[in-house]
Design an enzyme around this catalytic site. Structure first.
Site, short mmCIF file in Angstrom:
data_model
loop_
_atom_site.label_atom_id
_atom_site.label_comp_id
_atom_site.label_asym_id
_atom_site.label_seq_id
_atom_site.Cartn_x
_atom_site.Cartn_y
_atom_site.Cartn_z
CB CYS A 75 -0.80 0.04 1.33
SG CYS A 75 -1.54 1.60 1.84
CD GLU A 76 0.16 5.22 -4.20
OE1 GLU A 76 1.09 4.67 -5.09
OE2 GLU A 76 -0.55 6.14 -4.59
CG HIS A 77 -2.24 5.95 0.76
ND1 HIS A 77 -3.66 5.58 0.51
CD2 HIS A 77 -1.96 6.66 -0.36
CE1 HIS A 77 -4.15 6.23 -0.59
NE2 HIS A 77 -2.98 7.06 -0.97
CG HIS A 78 -0.90 3.42 5.51
ND1 HIS A 78 -1.72 3.14 4.89
CD2 HIS A 78 -1.05 4.09 6.61
CE1 HIS A 78 -2.95 4.08 5.43
NE2 HIS A 78 -2.36 4.51 6.40
CD GLN A 117 -8.14 -4.47 -3.49
OE1 GLN A 117 -7.87 -4.25 -2.20
NE2 GLN A 117 -9.20 -5.03 -3.99
CG HIS A 145 -5.82 -3.20 1.81
ND1 HIS A 145 -5.08 -2.35 1.11
CD2 HIS A 145 -6.67 -3.84 1.03
CE1 HIS A 145 -5.60 -2.44 -0.14
NE2 HIS A 145 -6.58 -3.21 -0.20
CB CYS A 147 -2.78 0.30 6.19
SG CYS A 147 -3.76 0.12 4.65
ZN LIG Z 1 -2.63 1.76 3.52
#
Ligand SMILES: [Zn+2]
Length: 187
Positions: A75-78, A117, A145, A147
């Protein structure tokens, strides 16, 4: 990939969270994380379109489905994993087909990057539409996920399902329903 830079950064993170990066258990951690990132981000240095360089001609104009293609992405956010399965269906046009293993390789190339995703799902569909030019493509991705499991709402076991629908699968609800029932294995 600049693995030295990754090692320095991991060392800094360990210091920043209040750890001693020189204690025995952590001394090799920056190198291990650098090796790990090299592997899980290897897709950044690949062009998935290369997987479609060999397209065959078969007199087959019926639906092709490869389901349960397992993948691991970040996941590119976390920068934590999301792990799941992709299902890819297409209907060839003028008998243009591709080796089934190539579909799994394309999923791998796109998943081994900082990713979302939703984007993973549409990138697979759009690449196939552009390079294979089939009558249609349907991609379904389901994933858990980390996250969501480890932080924030903390919902272990929750799965996220995304789909991308192109061409005849978009136009014909019967064709889409047939693909979905084959993907679910309920037919
Ligand atoms: Zn994430």
């Amino acid at each position: 990939m600049d693995k030295e830079k990754i090692k320095q950064a991991v060392r800094m993170i360990l210091e920043a969270v209040g750890e001693d990066p020189d204690r025995e258990g952590l001394v090799d951690t920056p190198r291990r994380v650098a090796d790990f990132y090299e592997e899980v981000f290897a897709g950044l240095h690949r062009n998935p379109a290369d997987r479609l360089s060999a397209i065959f001609n078969e007199q087959h104009e019926e639906m092709v489905i490869v389901r349960d293609i397992s993948f691991e992405s970040m996941c590119e956010h976390h920068l934590v994993p999301f792990i799941g399965k992709a299902h890819v269906a297409y209907i060839p046009n003028k008998g243009r087909v591709v080796g089934l293993s190539k579909l799994a390789r394309i999923v791998e190339d796109f998943s081994r990057r900082p990713q979302l995703q939703e984007r993973l799902t549409s990138q697979i569909a759009d690449l196939l539409m552009e390079h294979l030019q089939p009558q249609g493509v349907l991609v379904v991705v389901e994933a858990e996920h980390m996250c969501m499991t480890m932080r924030g709402v903390r919902k272990p076991g929750a799965s996220t399902v995304t789909s991308a629908v192109r061409g005849v699968f978009d136009k014909s609800s019967a064709t889409r329903a047939e693909a979905m029932s084959l993907i679910r294995g309920t037919k």
